[in-house]
Design a protein around this motif. Structure first.
Motif, PDB file in Angstrom:
ATOM      1  N   SER A  55      85.310  56.795  37.828  1.00  0.00           N
ATOM      2  CA  SER A  55      86.118  56.396  38.973  1.00  0.00           C
ATOM      3  C   SER A  55      85.636  55.036  39.473  1.00  0.00           C
ATOM      4  O   SER A  55      84.628  54.494  39.001  1.00  0.00           O
ATOM      5  N   LEU A  56      86.359  54.507  40.444  1.00  0.00           N
ATOM      6  CA  LEU A  56      85.954  53.233  41.041  1.00  0.00           C
ATOM      7  C   LEU A  56      84.550  53.332  41.619  1.00  0.00           C
ATOM      8  O   LEU A  56      83.730  52.422  41.462  1.00  0.00           O
ATOM      9  N   TYR A  57      84.263  54.448  42.289  1.00  0.00           N
ATOM     10  CA  TYR A  57      82.943  54.632  42.881  1.00  0.00           C
ATOM     11  C   TYR A  57      81.863  54.748  41.809  1.00  0.00           C
ATOM     12  O   TYR A  57      80.719  54.318  42.007  1.00  0.00           O
ATOM     13  N   ASP A  58      82.209  55.340  40.666  1.00  0.00           N
ATOM     14  CA  ASP A  58      81.246  55.415  39.567  1.00  0.00           C
ATOM     15  C   ASP A  58      80.880  54.014  39.075  1.00  0.00           C
ATOM     16  O   ASP A  58      79.710  53.705  38.847  1.00  0.00           O
ATOM     17  N   TRP A  59      81.892  53.173  38.906  1.00  0.00           N
ATOM     18  CA  TRP A  59      81.626  51.802  38.455  1.00  0.00           C
ATOM     19  C   TRP A  59      80.832  51.031  39.502  1.00  0.00           C
ATOM     20  O   TRP A  59      79.977  50.206  39.160  1.00  0.00           O
ATOM     21  N   LEU A  60      81.111  51.311  40.770  1.00  0.00           N
ATOM     22  CA  LEU A  60      80.349  50.668  41.839  1.00  0.00           C
ATOM     23  C   LEU A  60      78.888  51.093  41.771  1.00  0.00           C
ATOM     24  O   LEU A  60      77.974  50.273  41.957  1.00  0.00           O
ATOM     25  N   LEU A  61      78.670  52.374  41.473  1.00  0.00           N
ATOM     26  CA  LEU A  61      77.300  52.874  41.331  1.00  0.00           C
ATOM     27  C   LEU A  61      76.607  52.214  40.142  1.00  0.00           C
ATOM     28  O   LEU A  61      75.440  51.819  40.234  1.00  0.00           O
ATOM     29  N   VAL A  62      77.322  52.083  39.026  1.00  0.00           N
ATOM     30  CA  VAL A  62      76.757  51.405  37.856  1.00  0.00           C
ATOM     31  C   VAL A  62      76.350  49.980  38.215  1.00  0.00           C
ATOM     32  O   VAL A  62      75.269  49.507  37.850  1.00  0.00           O
ATOM     33  N   PHE A  63      77.223  49.294  38.951  1.00  0.00           N
ATOM     34  CA  PHE A  63      76.932  47.912  39.342  1.00  0.00           C
ATOM     35  C   PHE A  63      75.695  47.836  40.233  1.00  0.00           C
ATOM     36  O   PHE A  63      74.812  46.991  40.022  1.00  0.00           O
ATOM     37  N   MET A  64      75.604  48.723  41.232  1.00  0.00           N
ATOM     38  CA  MET A  64      74.490  48.677  42.172  1.00  0.00           C
ATOM     39  C   MET A  64      73.162  48.992  41.477  1.00  0.00           C
ATOM     40  O   MET A  64      72.153  48.322  41.708  1.00  0.00           O
ATOM     41  N   VAL A  65      73.160  50.021  40.627  1.00  0.00           N
ATOM     42  CA  VAL A  65      71.921  50.384  39.934  1.00  0.00           C
ATOM     43  C   VAL A  65      71.523  49.286  38.949  1.00  0.00           C
ATOM     44  O   VAL A  65      70.338  48.958  38.809  1.00  0.00           O
ATOM     45  N   THR A  66      72.512  48.704  38.277  1.00  0.00           N
ATOM     46  CA  THR A  66      72.216  47.605  37.355  1.00  0.00           C
ATOM     47  C   THR A  66      71.624  46.415  38.101  1.00  0.00           C
ATOM     48  O   THR A  66      70.653  45.798  37.644  1.00  0.00           O
ATOM     49  N   ALA A  67      72.193  46.101  39.261  1.00  0.00           N
ATOM     50  CA  ALA A  67      71.688  44.973  40.046  1.00  0.00           C
ATOM     51  C   ALA A  67      70.260  45.226  40.512  1.00  0.00           C
ATOM     52  O   ALA A  67      69.383  44.349  40.387  1.00  0.00           O
ATOM     53  N   LEU A  68      70.000  46.426  41.036  1.00  0.00           N
ATOM     54  CA  LEU A  68      68.648  46.746  41.493  1.00  0.00           C
ATOM     55  C   LEU A  68      67.669  46.818  40.321  1.00  0.00           C
ATOM     56  O   LEU A  68      66.525  46.364  40.419  1.00  0.00           O
ATOM     57  N   GLY A  69      68.121  47.395  39.212  1.00  0.00           N
ATOM     58  CA  GLY A  69      67.259  47.484  38.038  1.00  0.00           C
ATOM     59  C   GLY A  69      66.899  46.120  37.494  1.00  0.00           C
ATOM     60  O   GLY A  69      65.753  45.871  37.101  1.00  0.00           O
ATOM     61  N   THR A  70      67.876  45.217  37.479  1.00  0.00           N
ATOM     62  CA  THR A  70      67.610  43.853  37.020  1.00  0.00           C
ATOM     63  C   THR A  70      66.654  43.146  37.973  1.00  0.00           C
ATOM     64  O   THR A  70      65.739  42.428  37.539  1.00  0.00           O
ATOM     65  N   LEU A  71      66.852  43.357  39.273  1.00  0.00           N
ATOM     66  CA  LEU A  71      65.930  42.778  40.253  1.00  0.00           C
ATOM     67  C   LEU A  71      64.509  43.267  40.013  1.00  0.00           C
ATOM     68  O   LEU A  71      63.553  42.473  40.019  1.00  0.00           O
ATOM     69  N   SER A  72      64.358  44.569  39.786  1.00  0.00           N
ATOM     70  CA  SER A  72      63.013  45.119  39.568  1.00  0.00           C
ATOM     71  C   SER A  72      62.354  44.518  38.333  1.00  0.00           C
ATOM     72  O   SER A  72      61.134  44.356  38.286  1.00  0.00           O
ATOM     73  N   ALA A  73      63.164  44.184  37.337  1.00  0.00           N
ATOM     74  CA  ALA A  73      62.611  43.627  36.099  1.00  0.00           C
ATOM     75  C   ALA A  73      61.973  42.265  36.322  1.00  0.00           C
ATOM     76  O   ALA A  73      61.043  41.884  35.603  1.00  0.00           O
ATOM     77  N   TYR A  74      62.456  41.528  37.324  1.00  0.00           N
ATOM     78  CA  TYR A  74      61.958  40.166  37.549  1.00  0.00           C
ATOM     79  C   TYR A  74      61.006  40.068  38.742  1.00  0.00           C
ATOM     80  O   TYR A  74      60.574  38.976  39.091  1.00  0.00           O
ATOM     81  N   LEU A  75      60.688  41.209  39.351  1.00  0.00           N
ATOM     82  CA  LEU A  75      59.673  41.237  40.403  1.00  0.00           C
ATOM     83  C   LEU A  75      58.301  41.430  39.765  1.00  0.00           C
ATOM     84  O   LEU A  75      58.126  42.313  38.925  1.00  0.00           O
ATOM     85  N   LYS A  76      57.327  40.640  40.181  1.00  0.00           N
ATOM     86  CA  LYS A  76      55.974  40.789  39.641  1.00  0.00           C
ATOM     87  C   LYS A  76      55.171  41.854  40.381  1.00  0.00           C
ATOM     88  O   LYS A  76      54.366  42.559  39.776  1.00  0.00           O
ATOM     89  N   ASP A  77      55.371  41.956  41.686  1.00  0.00           N
ATOM     90  CA  ASP A  77      54.596  42.883  42.504  1.00  0.00           C
ATOM     91  C   ASP A  77      54.958  44.323  42.128  1.00  0.00           C
ATOM     92  O   ASP A  77      56.115  44.734  42.264  1.00  0.00           O
TER      93      ASP A  77
END
Length: 262
Positions: free
Chosen positions: A10-32
Protein backbone atom coordinates in the motif's frame (compact mmCIF):
# COMPACT_ATOMS: atom_id res chain seq x y z
CA UNK A 1 -2.89 -14.03 -5.10
CA UNK A 2 -0.06 -11.53 -4.88
CA UNK A 3 -1.81 -9.74 -2.09
CA UNK A 4 -2.28 -12.97 -0.15
CA UNK A 5 1.45 -13.55 -0.46
CA UNK A 6 2.12 -10.05 0.91
CA UNK A 7 3.52 -8.85 -2.44
CA UNK A 8 1.02 -5.99 -2.57
CA UNK A 9 2.35 -2.80 -0.99
CA UNK A 10 0.00 0.00 0.00
CA UNK A 11 0.99 3.65 -0.06
CA UNK A 12 1.77 3.47 3.65
CA UNK A 13 3.94 0.39 3.06
CA UNK A 14 6.01 2.27 0.49
CA UNK A 15 6.24 5.21 2.88
CA UNK A 16 7.55 2.84 5.54
CA UNK A 17 10.11 1.43 3.09
CA UNK A 18 11.25 4.97 2.30
CA UNK A 19 11.56 6.00 5.96
CA UNK A 20 13.46 2.87 7.02
CA UNK A 21 15.73 3.14 3.98
CA UNK A 22 16.46 6.78 4.78
CA UNK A 23 17.23 6.06 8.44
CA UNK A 24 19.24 2.96 7.55
CA UNK A 25 21.31 4.92 5.05
CA UNK A 26 21.86 7.65 7.63
CA UNK A 27 23.08 5.08 10.15
CA UNK A 28 25.54 3.71 7.60
CA UNK A 29 27.30 7.08 7.34
CA UNK A 30 27.31 7.93 11.06
CA UNK A 31 30.62 7.19 12.77
CA UNK A 32 29.42 7.45 16.37
CA UNK A 33 28.21 3.96 17.42
CA UNK A 34 25.68 5.36 19.87
CA UNK A 35 24.15 7.59 17.22
CA UNK A 36 23.83 4.55 15.00
CA UNK A 37 21.98 2.83 17.83
CA UNK A 38 19.72 5.85 18.28
CA UNK A 39 18.51 5.53 14.69
CA UNK A 40 17.34 2.01 15.53
CA UNK A 41 15.32 3.05 18.59
CA UNK A 42 13.55 6.23 17.55
CA UNK A 43 10.02 5.04 16.71
CA UNK A 44 9.66 6.51 13.23
CA UNK A 45 9.57 3.08 11.50
CA UNK A 46 7.44 1.79 14.37
CA UNK A 47 4.99 4.64 13.89
CA UNK A 48 4.73 4.26 10.14
CA UNK A 49 4.23 0.52 10.59
CA UNK A 50 1.34 1.38 12.93
CA UNK A 51 -0.17 3.53 10.17
CA UNK A 52 0.43 0.83 7.55
CA UNK A 53 -1.04 -1.99 9.64
CA UNK A 54 -4.06 0.08 10.68
CA UNK A 55 -4.51 -1.74 13.99
CA UNK A 56 -4.85 -0.10 17.40
CA UNK A 57 -1.90 -0.37 19.75
CA UNK A 58 -2.31 -3.50 21.83
CA UNK A 59 -0.58 -6.22 23.79
CA UNK A 60 1.34 -7.42 20.74
CA UNK A 61 3.00 -4.04 20.35
CA UNK A 62 4.25 -4.05 23.93
CA UNK A 63 5.45 -7.65 23.73
CA UNK A 64 7.25 -7.02 20.44
CA UNK A 65 9.32 -4.27 22.04
CA UNK A 66 10.83 -6.83 24.39
CA UNK A 67 11.25 -9.28 21.51
CA UNK A 68 13.20 -6.61 19.66
CA UNK A 69 15.66 -6.39 22.54
CA UNK A 70 16.00 -10.17 22.48
CA UNK A 71 16.80 -9.90 18.78
CA UNK A 72 19.75 -7.54 19.26
CA UNK A 73 21.20 -9.67 22.06
CA UNK A 74 20.87 -12.81 19.93
CA UNK A 75 22.79 -11.09 17.15
CA UNK A 76 25.44 -9.83 19.57
CA UNK A 77 25.95 -13.21 21.24
CA UNK A 78 26.08 -15.12 17.97
CA UNK A 79 28.50 -12.69 16.35
CA UNK A 80 30.78 -11.92 19.30
CA UNK A 81 30.59 -15.04 21.47
CA UNK A 82 29.87 -17.83 18.98
CA UNK A 83 31.84 -16.13 16.18
CA UNK A 84 29.06 -16.50 13.62
CA UNK A 85 29.44 -14.03 10.72
CA UNK A 86 27.24 -10.97 11.05
CA UNK A 87 24.81 -11.70 8.20
CA UNK A 88 23.88 -15.22 9.41
CA UNK A 89 23.64 -13.79 12.94
CA UNK A 90 21.15 -11.18 11.76
CA UNK A 91 19.18 -13.79 9.82
CA UNK A 92 19.04 -16.01 12.91
CA UNK A 93 17.82 -13.09 15.02
CA UNK A 94 15.14 -12.22 12.47
CA UNK A 95 14.11 -15.87 12.20
CA UNK A 96 13.67 -15.98 15.97
CA UNK A 97 11.54 -12.82 15.93
CA UNK A 98 9.38 -14.04 13.04
CA UNK A 99 8.92 -17.54 14.47
CA UNK A 100 8.02 -16.29 17.94
CA UNK A 101 5.87 -13.45 16.63
CA UNK A 102 3.97 -15.74 14.25
CA UNK A 103 3.42 -18.25 17.04
CA UNK A 104 2.18 -15.60 19.48
CA UNK A 105 0.15 -13.61 16.93
CA UNK A 106 -3.11 -15.53 17.44
CA UNK A 107 -2.37 -16.48 21.03
CA UNK A 108 -1.67 -13.16 22.75
CA UNK A 109 -4.74 -12.10 24.77
CA UNK A 110 -6.00 -8.61 24.00
CA UNK A 111 -7.66 -7.55 27.26
CA UNK A 112 -6.74 -4.31 28.98
CA UNK A 113 -5.11 -6.11 31.88
CA UNK A 114 -2.80 -8.00 29.52
CA UNK A 115 -1.90 -4.82 27.64
CA UNK A 116 -1.09 -2.92 30.82
CA UNK A 117 0.78 -5.92 32.19
CA UNK A 118 2.93 -6.14 29.05
CA UNK A 119 3.67 -2.41 29.24
CA UNK A 120 4.67 -2.68 32.89
CA UNK A 121 6.86 -5.69 32.09
CA UNK A 122 8.63 -3.75 29.32
CA UNK A 123 9.17 -0.78 31.61
CA UNK A 124 10.57 -2.86 34.47
CA UNK A 125 12.91 -4.82 32.17
CA UNK A 126 14.04 -1.58 30.55
CA UNK A 127 14.83 0.06 33.89
CA UNK A 128 16.71 -3.00 35.15
CA UNK A 129 18.85 -3.23 32.02
CA UNK A 130 19.41 0.53 31.95
CA UNK A 131 20.65 0.50 35.54
CA UNK A 132 22.76 -2.65 35.32
CA UNK A 133 24.38 -2.43 31.89
CA UNK A 134 28.08 -1.66 31.59
CA UNK A 135 29.84 0.44 29.01
CA UNK A 136 32.52 -0.69 26.63
CA UNK A 137 33.72 1.71 23.99
CA UNK A 138 32.38 0.91 20.54
CA UNK A 139 34.29 1.26 17.30
CA UNK A 140 33.70 4.39 15.25
CA UNK A 141 32.95 3.24 11.73
CA UNK A 142 31.04 4.33 8.67
CA UNK A 143 30.51 2.53 5.41
CA UNK A 144 33.08 3.15 2.67
CA UNK A 145 30.45 2.54 -0.02
CA UNK A 146 29.09 5.51 -1.97
CA UNK A 147 25.49 6.39 -1.23
CA UNK A 148 24.28 5.44 -4.70
CA UNK A 149 25.27 1.85 -3.91
CA UNK A 150 24.44 1.73 -0.20
CA UNK A 151 20.96 3.30 -0.37
CA UNK A 152 19.56 0.94 -3.06
CA UNK A 153 21.06 -2.04 -1.23
CA UNK A 154 19.33 -1.02 2.00
CA UNK A 155 16.08 -0.36 0.11
CA UNK A 156 16.23 -3.87 -1.32
CA UNK A 157 16.73 -5.41 2.11
CA UNK A 158 13.91 -3.37 3.62
CA UNK A 159 11.54 -4.25 0.78
CA UNK A 160 12.31 -7.92 1.34
CA UNK A 161 11.59 -7.62 5.04
CA UNK A 162 8.28 -5.93 4.26
CA UNK A 163 7.05 -9.09 2.52
CA UNK A 164 6.52 -10.79 5.88
CA UNK A 165 4.90 -7.76 7.50
CA UNK A 166 1.31 -8.94 7.39
CA UNK A 167 2.20 -12.27 8.96
CA UNK A 168 3.17 -10.39 12.09
CA UNK A 169 -0.01 -8.41 12.78
CA UNK A 170 0.59 -6.07 15.71
CA UNK A 171 4.13 -7.42 16.08
CA UNK A 172 5.02 -5.62 12.87
CA UNK A 173 5.27 -2.24 14.59
CA UNK A 174 8.42 -3.32 16.42
CA UNK A 175 9.66 -5.78 13.80
CA UNK A 176 13.43 -5.20 13.68
CA UNK A 177 13.64 -3.85 10.14
CA UNK A 178 15.66 -0.86 11.27
CA UNK A 179 17.52 -2.84 13.90
CA UNK A 180 18.60 -5.40 11.31
CA UNK A 181 20.11 -2.63 9.18
CA UNK A 182 21.80 -1.06 12.19
CA UNK A 183 23.06 -4.45 13.38
CA UNK A 184 25.00 -4.76 10.16
CA UNK A 185 26.25 -1.18 10.19
CA UNK A 186 27.14 -1.51 13.91
CA UNK A 187 28.76 -4.92 13.59
CA UNK A 188 31.89 -3.57 15.29
CA UNK A 189 29.90 -2.06 18.18
CA UNK A 190 26.82 -4.20 18.79
CA UNK A 191 27.09 -3.48 22.51
CA UNK A 192 26.00 0.11 21.85
CA UNK A 193 22.91 -1.14 20.05
CA UNK A 194 22.07 -3.43 22.97
CA UNK A 195 22.56 -0.63 25.50
CA UNK A 196 20.18 1.62 23.57
CA UNK A 197 17.22 -0.78 23.51
CA UNK A 198 16.33 -0.39 27.22
CA UNK A 199 15.52 3.24 26.48
CA UNK A 200 12.88 2.09 24.02
CA UNK A 201 11.50 -0.36 26.58
CA UNK A 202 11.18 2.47 29.11
CA UNK A 203 9.68 5.10 26.82
CA UNK A 204 7.79 2.80 24.45
CA UNK A 205 5.08 1.62 26.87
CA UNK A 206 4.07 5.21 27.62
CA UNK A 207 3.80 5.87 23.90
CA UNK A 208 1.82 2.66 23.32
CA UNK A 209 -0.59 3.38 26.17
CA UNK A 210 -1.10 7.00 25.16
CA UNK A 211 -1.78 6.07 21.54
CA UNK A 212 -4.15 3.25 22.49
CA UNK A 213 -6.31 5.24 24.86
CA UNK A 214 -6.30 8.42 22.79
CA UNK A 215 -7.45 6.41 19.77
CA UNK A 216 -10.07 4.43 21.70
CA UNK A 217 -11.27 7.33 23.81
CA UNK A 218 -11.38 10.09 21.22
CA UNK A 219 -11.42 8.25 17.89
CA UNK A 220 -8.81 10.57 16.42
CA UNK A 221 -7.12 10.14 13.08
CA UNK A 222 -4.18 7.72 13.21
CA UNK A 223 -1.73 10.44 12.18
CA UNK A 224 -2.84 12.65 15.07
CA UNK A 225 -2.62 9.69 17.45
CA UNK A 226 0.87 8.94 16.18
CA UNK A 227 1.98 12.55 16.60
CA UNK A 228 0.77 12.58 20.21
CA UNK A 229 2.57 9.29 20.83
CA UNK A 230 5.79 10.72 19.40
CA UNK A 231 5.60 13.67 21.77
CA UNK A 232 5.18 11.40 24.79
CA UNK A 233 8.02 9.16 23.62
CA UNK A 234 10.38 12.08 23.01
CA UNK A 235 9.72 13.61 26.42
CA UNK A 236 10.90 10.39 28.07
CA UNK A 237 13.48 9.15 25.58
CA UNK A 238 15.45 12.38 25.13
CA UNK A 239 16.56 12.84 28.77
CA UNK A 240 17.24 9.10 29.07
CA UNK A 241 19.46 9.25 26.00
CA UNK A 242 21.37 12.19 27.46
CA UNK A 243 21.84 10.22 30.68
CA UNK A 244 23.04 7.16 28.75
CA UNK A 245 25.53 9.28 26.85
CA UNK A 246 26.72 10.80 30.13
CA UNK A 247 27.16 7.37 31.72
CA UNK A 248 28.99 6.11 28.67
CA UNK A 249 31.41 9.03 28.82
CA UNK A 250 32.02 8.62 32.56
CA UNK A 251 32.64 4.89 32.33
CA UNK A 252 34.78 5.28 29.24
CA UNK A 253 36.94 7.94 30.89
CA UNK A 254 37.26 5.94 34.11
CA UNK A 255 38.58 2.98 32.12
CA UNK A 256 41.12 5.01 30.18
CA UNK A 257 44.81 4.67 31.12
CA UNK A 258 46.16 7.56 33.16
CA UNK A 259 48.53 8.63 30.39
CA UNK A 260 45.63 8.81 27.93
CA UNK A 261 43.74 11.17 30.24
CA UNK A 262 46.68 13.53 30.57
Amino acid sequence: MLESLNFHFSLYDWLLVFMVTALGTLSAYLKDPQLKAVTATIPIPCGFAYIAVGLPMGTENAVSGFMCMLYVHIVRILHYKVKVPIVPSIIAGLAFFVALGTFLHSRIPQGEAYFIGACVFDFVIGVIFFQKQKYKSGVRYKTPLPIYIKAPAIAGVVSGLMLIKRLMGGFCTSFPMMNSIVSYESRFSLGDQCRQLPLFLIAGPFMFATMRYVEIGFGLNHWIVLFIGYIVFALIYWPLNKELKHRNEINYNSNMPAEAKA
